[in-house]
Design an enzyme around this catalytic site. Structure first.
Site, PDB file in Angstrom:
ATOM      1  N   GLY A   1      -0.694  -6.935  23.889  1.00 43.43           N
ATOM      2  CA  GLY A   1      -1.396  -7.345  25.027  1.00 43.43           C
ATOM      3  C   GLY A   1      -1.635  -8.369  24.743  1.00 43.43           C
ATOM      4  O   GLY A   1      -2.251  -9.070  23.790  1.00 43.43           O
ATOM      5  N   THR A   2      -1.506  -9.709  25.740  1.00 48.89           N
ATOM      6  CA  THR A   2      -1.319 -10.916  25.314  1.00 48.89           C
ATOM      7  C   THR A   2      -1.232 -11.931  26.349  1.00 48.89           C
ATOM      8  O   THR A   2      -1.715 -11.841  27.583  1.00 48.89           O
ATOM      9  CB  THR A   2       0.522 -11.011  24.948  1.00 48.89           C
ATOM     10  N   THR A   3      -1.288 -13.259  25.876  1.00 48.83           N
ATOM     11  CA  THR A   3      -1.189 -14.311  26.775  1.00 48.83           C
ATOM     12  C   THR A   3       0.098 -15.166  26.269  1.00 48.83           C
ATOM     13  O   THR A   3      -0.141 -15.782  25.086  1.00 48.83           O
ATOM     14  CB  THR A   3      -2.549 -15.085  26.971  1.00 48.83           C
TER      15      THR A   3
END
Lengths: 235, 275
Positions: A35-37
């Protein structure tokens, strides 16, 4: 007493929900997700890519120093978001396919080719995979390019693209702060700022900011540690 | 083994028919809890230090609330320079590491080279990804090869992380606290062993699924030091192995002898031929 009462009153007891009687907490059974940017920006002469460094299994951070910027070829990288296992597997497959193709051609491969290889895998197995990928790099034909291959297997080229769960928090920032014709250093600053803002708000993003610049000269990587990130305050 | 169906040879490899059946059965339970798969609690940890890698593990294997094995070995041999700690389903970690070890031995014999840790990681990742998380193996791989000292974690879905220090299993949070506090790059051997021991000890103290003794495995260029146990549990019971009672412990109150009356019904003589 109060906890036990609540537990028995719940009608649907999904296997995922942790109960007091578990010897092993339930996050260990959850799939590992980045879960990231992630972000990629084109500039005249190359691309700047960036990502946070958090990998989670449910609520637990499995790796706080992940490297989500994966090299596919000498001047082509991909930014991975979604399931860690799926994206690592796809990246391995594409690295092999692109390497083979490049040797056959006896030429460095095109970024568009790498992006199409990602799309081919992501679209064909779209029901089984959870992978949102940004493909970015430099080639002689079109210079710096960014291609977006989100969940579902679409392929589109964009001058700037953000992805992952934290990207939703920075669309406004990107719309108002990006303009065409930025220099390399302006792109680096934009990326670092955008990622910091997203990491501030998104629980699934955090850790350090990893940046990379890809151009004809090569790949330059850097890390911005947690305490050196730009600081913002709304209170 | 005699099979009832001799016409059809069983297919090679794993059979996941039961997974589909379990999914279908879930809907029938109507609010009650579906039976949960058995998980084994564990604390395993690994640290990269100056001269190599230190791996540590507790020795408790549980079956729900019962301790099934007090001295189980969770640090598995993969190659002379590679060892693997396994958390998760005990059978899965055992067999996966055995398969890996066989494959790497065959490779070594074929090519005449020592295996590298990255090869072990790739083989594990391939296999676990193919089974989409159905093999419940959380593994910490550590070893020393010509490219340096390496420590990797491999998750059940096939995700790989390379980090200088790691903890996995149900006691991982407690162990990670100790590691985060005490880890520095390029530790000395004794400090590294103490750090891993402290991490496993924290897991044992704070997690019900971990306990008993602590095993440590030190891998360096010079060789492997598998210390089992490194630290024994202070709660050891001394069992008498023989339970024998002295004659006269149970007093005899009365004795009655009843002879059995037998009638000879038939008598036949058969000569034995000894020629």
């Amino acid at each position: 007493n109060k906890m036990a009462a609540t537990a028995t009153m719940m009608p649907f007891f999904d296997q995922r929900v942790s109960s007091k009687h578990d010897l092993v907490p339930d996050w260990t059974g959850q799939e590992v997700s980045t879960g990231t940017t992630i972000m990629a920006v084109e500039y005249d002469g190359g691309v700047v890519i960036g990502a946070d460094s958090r990998t989670t299994t449910g609520a637990y951070i499995a790796n706080r120093v992940t490297d989500k910027l994966t090299p596919i070829h000498d001047r082509i990288f991909c930014c991975r978001s979604g399931s860690a296992a799926d994206t690592q597997a796809i990246a391995d497959v594409v690295t092999y396919q692109l390497g083979f193709h490049s040797i056959e051609l006896d030429e460095p491969p095109l970024v568009e080719t790498a992006a199409n290889l990602f799309k081919a895998s992501c679209y064909r197995y779209r029901e089984e995979l959870t992978a949102g990928i940004l493909v970015a790099g430099w080639d002689r034909r079109k210079g710096g390019q960014v291609y977006c291959v989100p969940i579902g297997g679409m392929l589109v080229r964009q001058p700037v693209s953000v992805g992952g769960s934290g990207s939703t928090y920075i669309y406004g920032f990107m719309d108002s702060n990006y303009k065409a014709g930025l220099t390399k250093d302006q792109c680096l600053e934009l990326t670092a700022t955008a990622l910091s803002l997203a990491m501030e708000r998104d629980g699934s993003s955090g850790g350090v900011v990893r940046l990379a610049t890809i151009s004809e000269e090569g790949v330059e990587r850097r890390v911005i540690l947690g305490n050196q990130l730009p600081k913002f305050s709304t209170h | 083994m005699a099979l009832s169906n001799v016409l059809q040879t069983p297919a090679a490899g794993f059979n996941f028919d039961n997974t589909a059946r379990n999914e279908a059965l879930k809907g029938l339970f109507e609010g009650a809890q579906a039976p949960k798969p058995l998980k084994t609690g564990t604390t395993i940890a690994g640290v990269v230090f100056k001269d190599g890698v230190v791996l540590g593990a507790d020795t408790r294997a549980t079956s729900s609330e019962v301790v099934a094995d007090k001295m189980c070995a969770k640090i598995h041999y993969i190659a002379p320079n590679i060892y693997c700690c396994g958390a998760g389903t005990a059978a899965d970690t055992e067999k996966t590491t055995e398969l890996l070890s066989s494959n790497l031995t065959i490779f070594s014999l074929n090519s005449g080279r020592n295996p590298r840790i990255i090869m072990a990681v790739n083989i594990l990742q391939d296999m676990l990804y193919r089974y989409h998380g159905q093999i419940g193996a959380n593994l910490i791989l550590g070893g020393v090869d010509c490219t340096g000292n390496h420590l990797y974690s491999v998750g059940p879905y096939g995700s790989v992380n390379q980090v200088p220090y790691l903890a996995m299993g149900s006691g991982d949070l407690a162990a990670l606290g100790i590691l985060e506090d005490g880890f520095k790059p390029d530790l000395e051997l004794e400090r590294a062993k103490e750090l891993v021991r402290g991490a496993i000890h924290a897991g044992i103290m704070s997690d019900l699924g971990s306990g008993n003794n602590i095993d440590i495995c030190v891998i360096t260029r010079q060789g492997v030091d598998y210390i089992r146990p490194y630290q024994e549990s202070e709660y050891k019971e001394n069992r008498k192995m023989k339970y024998k009672y002295r004659p006269g412990t149970t007093p005899v109150l009365t004795e009655k002898v009843v002879p059995l009356k037998l009638e000879v019904v038939q008598e036949s003589v058969q000569r034995m031929d000894t020629a």
